[in-house]
Design an enzyme around this catalytic site. Structure first.
Site, mmCIF file in Angstrom:
data_model
loop_
_atom_site.group_PDB
_atom_site.id
_atom_site.type_symbol
_atom_site.label_atom_id
_atom_site.label_comp_id
_atom_site.label_asym_id
_atom_site.label_seq_id
_atom_site.Cartn_x
_atom_site.Cartn_y
_atom_site.Cartn_z
ATOM 1 N N LYS A 201 0.844 -1.167 -0.029
ATOM 2 C CA LYS A 201 0.075 0.093 -0.110
ATOM 3 C C LYS A 201 0.756 1.212 0.048
ATOM 4 O O LYS A 201 0.706 2.334 0.918
ATOM 5 C CB LYS A 201 -0.937 -0.138 1.340
ATOM 6 C CG LYS A 201 -2.078 1.111 1.196
ATOM 7 C CD LYS A 201 -3.189 0.623 0.293
ATOM 8 C CE LYS A 201 -4.023 1.774 0.368
ATOM 9 N NZ LYS A 201 -4.789 1.983 -0.871
ATOM 10 N N ASP A 273 -1.890 -11.043 6.043
ATOM 11 C CA ASP A 273 -2.651 -11.991 6.880
ATOM 12 C C ASP A 273 -4.205 -11.842 6.253
ATOM 13 O O ASP A 273 -4.953 -12.908 6.051
ATOM 14 C CB ASP A 273 -2.712 -11.010 8.048
ATOM 15 C CG ASP A 273 -3.366 -11.853 9.200
ATOM 16 O OD1 ASP A 273 -3.940 -12.889 9.231
ATOM 17 O OD2 ASP A 273 -3.547 -11.119 10.248
#
Ligand code: NAI
Length: 382
Positions: A201, A273
């Protein structure tokens, strides 16, 4: 040839799923190698069994053994309440520096998936396991620690943070990022995979997630220059491994819309995750998803689910996750044929629709069998 593997049975359903999976792994090795290879299982203690026998959840002897081990496998462990650990799993990861969490995701025909073409998914997530917001550096709002940190940020660095905020720190290093990406690229090259995608990101978090992508590209260019090529930089890839990157939010769309374009994914901790669970759900296989955590020395395979207390002792649990983690282990040991036998036995048995309750409940015409019987069916399918 003997391969030593240390095992932790685990709590809750751990002993049952392990009891069903272990004979399948032994039989696959025996069959694939004509008895030339054998796994030597050695039990080590952690969790409730360790507490009962030694008075400790994570005995020093277990840690010492694992520090010198090459292969280990574990069932799920209960997180002790007030036992001094945030979680035994996290403690093991930190103590043993298991910096890469590796989760392959593929589809098993017969399993009900929420998407139309789940068979297009064939990916493996390499998730960084030690850094990022998981470093555990976090302060509750309005505590003296949070206030002090916020005051420092304001006074020393001119950062405008609400004095009443809870606050966490997101450390990401060149070393931590590069060793993870290195593992992903090495795997992709060894298995002849087409690409490694760096998922980040970095458009927002430039110096953590953005740096992760930059360090990843840098590593590919310096350590794997002859074998890799950057996406779109050249029109002909000449069978070289393509290194690409995607912004994390776009990646969640990509894996749904164009999963066939992705193979090996390298991610920071939090993205990985989320993404590994989302992908496992996409193929309907969250309950049977395999996984491993590794350092440079130890490959530690594990059931990715928890102890499922409501199934414990009832012979209703699904041993699929620990079994497929065992198959990953066989592959890592160089016993590819044995690993393929386990995969095929799983494919066959699921196709026969005789499966544990969690899978049968979702399948049209699914026939529920117990954990033990599922293990026996897998053995027969071998
Ligand atoms: P869980 O994964 O044990 O259960 C979530 C749901 O999935 C439950 O409905 C459970 O019955 C079902 N489930 C999980 N594994 C299954 C299997 N093999 N077969 C059939 N159904 C299965 O997660 P939960 O309930 O949040 O945690 C229970 C305990 O496990 C806690 O103490 C937690 O700390 C621990 N835990 C341990 C993990 C590990 O050792 N890696 C990972 C996650 C939780």
């Amino acid at each position: 040839m003997k391969h030593t593997v240390y095992f932790i049975e685990g709590d809750g359903i751990g002993p049952e799923i392990w009891g069903a999976a272990r004979p399948v792994l032994d039989a696959a090795v025996e069959k694939a190698t004509g008895g030339k290879h054998k796994i030597e299982w050695r039990e080590i203690l952690a969790g409730e069994k360790a507490l009962n026998e030694t008075g400790e959840y994570l005995p020093q002897a277990t840690i010492d053994t694992l520090r010198n081990a090459e292969f280990a496998i574990k069932g799920p462990l209960t997180t002790p309440v007030g036992g001094g650990f945030r979680s035994l799993n996290v403690a093991l990861r930190q103590i043993l520096d298991l910096y890469a969490c590796i989760r392959p995701i593929r589809y098993y025909p017969g399993i009900v998936s929420p998407v139309r073409r789940p068979e297009k998914v064939d990916m493996i997530v390499f998730r960084e396991n030690t850094e990022d917001v998981y470093a555990g550096i976090e302060y509750e709002s309005n505590t003296p620690e949070a206030k002090r940190l916020i005051a420092f940020l304001r006074d020393e660095l001119g950062a405008d943070v609400d004095p009443a905020a809870g606050i966490g720190i997101k450390p990401m290093t060149e070393h931590g990022s590069k060793r993870l990406v290195r593992k992903a690229i090495q795997y992709a090259l060894a298995k002849g995979k087409p690409s490694v995608t760096l998922v980040h990101k970095g458009n927002i978090m430039k110096f953590t997630e953005g740096a992760f992508a930059r360090w990843g590209y840098e590593l590919a260019a310096t350590e794997f220059s002859g074998q890799t090529v950057v996406e779109a930089e050249e029109t002909q890839y000449n069978n070289k491994l393509v290194i690409k990157d995607r912004i994390a939010d776009n990646m969640f769309q990509q894996v749904l819309m164009k999963p066939e374009l992705y193979s090996v994914l390298a991610t920071p901790n939090l993205n990985g995750d989320y993404l590994s669970d989302a992908l496992a759900a996409q193929v309907g296989g969250l309950g049977i998803a395999p996984g491993m955590n590794c350092s440079d020395q130890l490959a530690f395979f594990e059931a990715t689910h928890g102890t499922a207390p409501k199934h414990a002792g009832k012979d209703t649990a699904n041993p699929g996750s620990i079994l497929l983690s065992g198959a990953m282990m066989l592959e890592q040991m160089g016993l590819q044929q044995a690993a393929d036998l386990v995969q095929n036995a799983m494919l066959k048995t699921i196709a026969s629709k005789k499966v544990p309750r969690d899978l049968a409940a979702q399948m049209e015409g699914g026939i529920t069998v117990g954990c033990k019987e599922f293990g026996e069916l897998l053995l027969a399918a071998l």
